[in-house]
Every structure is written in C-alpha cells, then in structure tokens.
Design a protein around this motif. Structure first.
Motif, PDB file in Angstrom:
ATOM      1  N   PRO A 123       0.794  -1.236   0.000  1.00 47.11           N
ATOM      2  CA  PRO A 123       0.000   0.000   0.000  1.00 47.11           C
ATOM      3  C   PRO A 123       0.822   1.279   0.000  1.00 47.11           C
ATOM      4  O   PRO A 123       0.495   2.230  -0.728  1.00 47.11           O
ATOM      5  CB  PRO A 123      -0.841  -0.135   1.274  1.00 47.11           C
ATOM      6  N   TYR A 131      -9.744  -7.383  -8.184  1.00 42.03           N
ATOM      7  CA  TYR A 131      -9.229  -6.981  -6.871  1.00 42.03           C
ATOM      8  C   TYR A 131      -8.031  -6.046  -7.013  1.00 42.03           C
ATOM      9  O   TYR A 131      -7.945  -5.010  -6.350  1.00 42.03           O
ATOM     10  CB  TYR A 131      -8.830  -8.232  -6.098  1.00 42.03           C
ATOM     11  N   SER A 138      -7.746  -1.984  -6.001  1.00 43.41           N
ATOM     12  CA  SER A 138      -6.832  -1.506  -4.963  1.00 43.41           C
ATOM     13  C   SER A 138      -5.940  -0.388  -5.490  1.00 43.41           C
ATOM     14  O   SER A 138      -5.721   0.621  -4.808  1.00 43.41           O
ATOM     15  CB  SER A 138      -5.979  -2.667  -4.434  1.00 43.41           C
TER      16      SER A 138
END
Length: 250
Positions: A42, A89, A93
């Motif tokens: 992230p 997915y 993200s």
C-alpha cells in the motif's frame, strides 16, 4: 505516428526497493504499477501513484499472480474465475490510490507468467477482459499483439494496445525469450536499436540473430533492467531525434 513509452514500476516491497521509479517517471509516459500481488504494498502504491500524477504520467494496473516470493514469474495454475476475481481486486486496490492522488487507473497490463499465460489461453484472456469490463468498460488493455489476449479484447469491445519490448530478445515465434536464456535481456545499445526498429519498421531482434514482426504502439523498458533509467532516457532521445512523438496512449 505516436508512440507510448511504458515501464513496470512500484515493484518493491516493504523496506526493499527495485529500480529508480522517481527517475523513470521523468522519462516514460505510462506507468504499469504493481498492485501488491507480485510486488508492491500500500505505501509503495500510494507513493508511486502520487509521483506519476505529479509528472503527468498515465497510471496502469500491473496485475500478476499472488506470488511475492517468485515475483510473479512462476507459472501458477489458475482457473478463469480466479484470474477474473484477482484482476478485479488488483485494479480496485490501485485505483483507490490513483484517485487519492487525483487521477485514476486508465489501463491494465498483465505481468510475468500471467502475461504469457493469457497470451496463449483464450479462457484466461477472456477472464481478464471480463474483469476490466466489470470495473470500467473504458479501461484499455496493454499486452502482446496477435495473441489470444488481443482477440479476447476485440471480441468484447475492449480497447487493446499492442506492446513491444526494448530490452528483451524475442523468439522466432514472436514470444519473449525466457530470462534464463543467454541473450534474453538486451544491453543498453541493443535496446535503443531495438526500440527504433520496432517504432520504424515493426520488427524486433530474435535470440538467434534474426528478426520477427512486432506490432506495437507502446514500448516497454523494464524498471528492474540494469541501467534502466539511462536506457529509457536514451530510447526517449532516439525517438525524439527520429521525429516520433512520444505520448501516452490513453
């Protein structure tokens, strides 16, 4: 004629870094950013998206197998449903961080082993296209031309952009030579020559010394290739000197 210059970026993990993303983003027009499966996390995704937006570089989701240990370069058996869901997915993200930075994901490019699998397997190719269309039908798909991936994209009405590689030798069949093969990764001078050959003549070098047709409107310089930034700078300069405008395809 215009040409896009792309690179695979954001491929570190935690304390580990791979390549000089900030410097590469001063050269390329599209950034294929890892989404946390084959590489990235992230914090890296957020930082790379912010740098791309700051420099006006288009953001693409670089999707791969869930394989941090193998860097996504191991061929993992997967079903079409798994590919569809894992693609969706990963796009979602990365898009969150792209939007936080003031832009959005504009295209998708498969990575590593998945890149080769979807080029040859129509069901897997259709799974990626299905995920793109579920997320945003306007998303473009970047990948190898004249493959099952391109055919699946065209059949679904998904914009497709053919990709060539400056820093990789091809097989006589038009596939990328496996990395473990001598001569598979091209040196700087060879990469500049190959980029110009793809741009001007639609041909690339084969590992046996021949040439093969490569249909591409985007050329990739891998961010983890030795001296990648200098290679990209030289390629960009050579394209400029040849009068070929370099700009993003989205």
């Amino acid at each position: 004629m215009t040409l896009d210059l792309n690179s695979d970026l954001g491929e570190g993990f935690g304390a580990y870094r791979m390549g000089d993303d900030a410097a590469m983003l001063d050269v390329v027009t599209s950034a294929n950013i890892a989404c946390g499966f084959h590489a990235g996390d992230p914090a890296i995704m957020r930082r790379t998206c912010a740098l791309a937006v700051e420099r006006g570089v288009r953001i693409g989701a670089h999707i791969g197998h869930r394989d941090l240990a193998g860097f996504g370069r191991r061929a993992i058996p997967v079903t079409p449903d798994e590919v569809r869901d894992e693609t969706l997915y990963q796009i979602g993200s990365l898009d969150a961080f792209a939007r936080a930075a003031g832009d959005r994901v504009r295209y998708v490019k498969p990575h590593g082993a998945l890149y080769h699998q979807v080029a040859a397997d129509r069901a897997l190719a259709e799974a990626i296209v299905a995920a793109l269309r579920e997320f945003d039908p306007a998303l473009a798909l970047l990948g190898p031309a004249s493959t099952e991936l391109e055919q699946a994209a065209h059949a679904a009405g998904t914009p497709f952009v053919g990709e060539g590689f400056a820093d990789r030798a091809y097989t006589p069949e038009g596939l990328l030579t496996p990395r473990g093969t001598p001569g598979a990764v091209l040196h700087e001078d060879e990469a500049v020559t190959q980029a110009l050959s793809i741009a001007n003549h639609g041909k690339a070098v084969t590992v046996d010394g021949g040439t093969v047709a490569v249909s591409a409107t985007s050329i990739c310089v891998h961010g983890d290739t030795p001296a990648a930034v200098m290679m990209a700078r030289r390629i960009r300069a050579a394209l400029d000197d040849s009068g070929i405008p370099v700009r993003a395809f989205t």
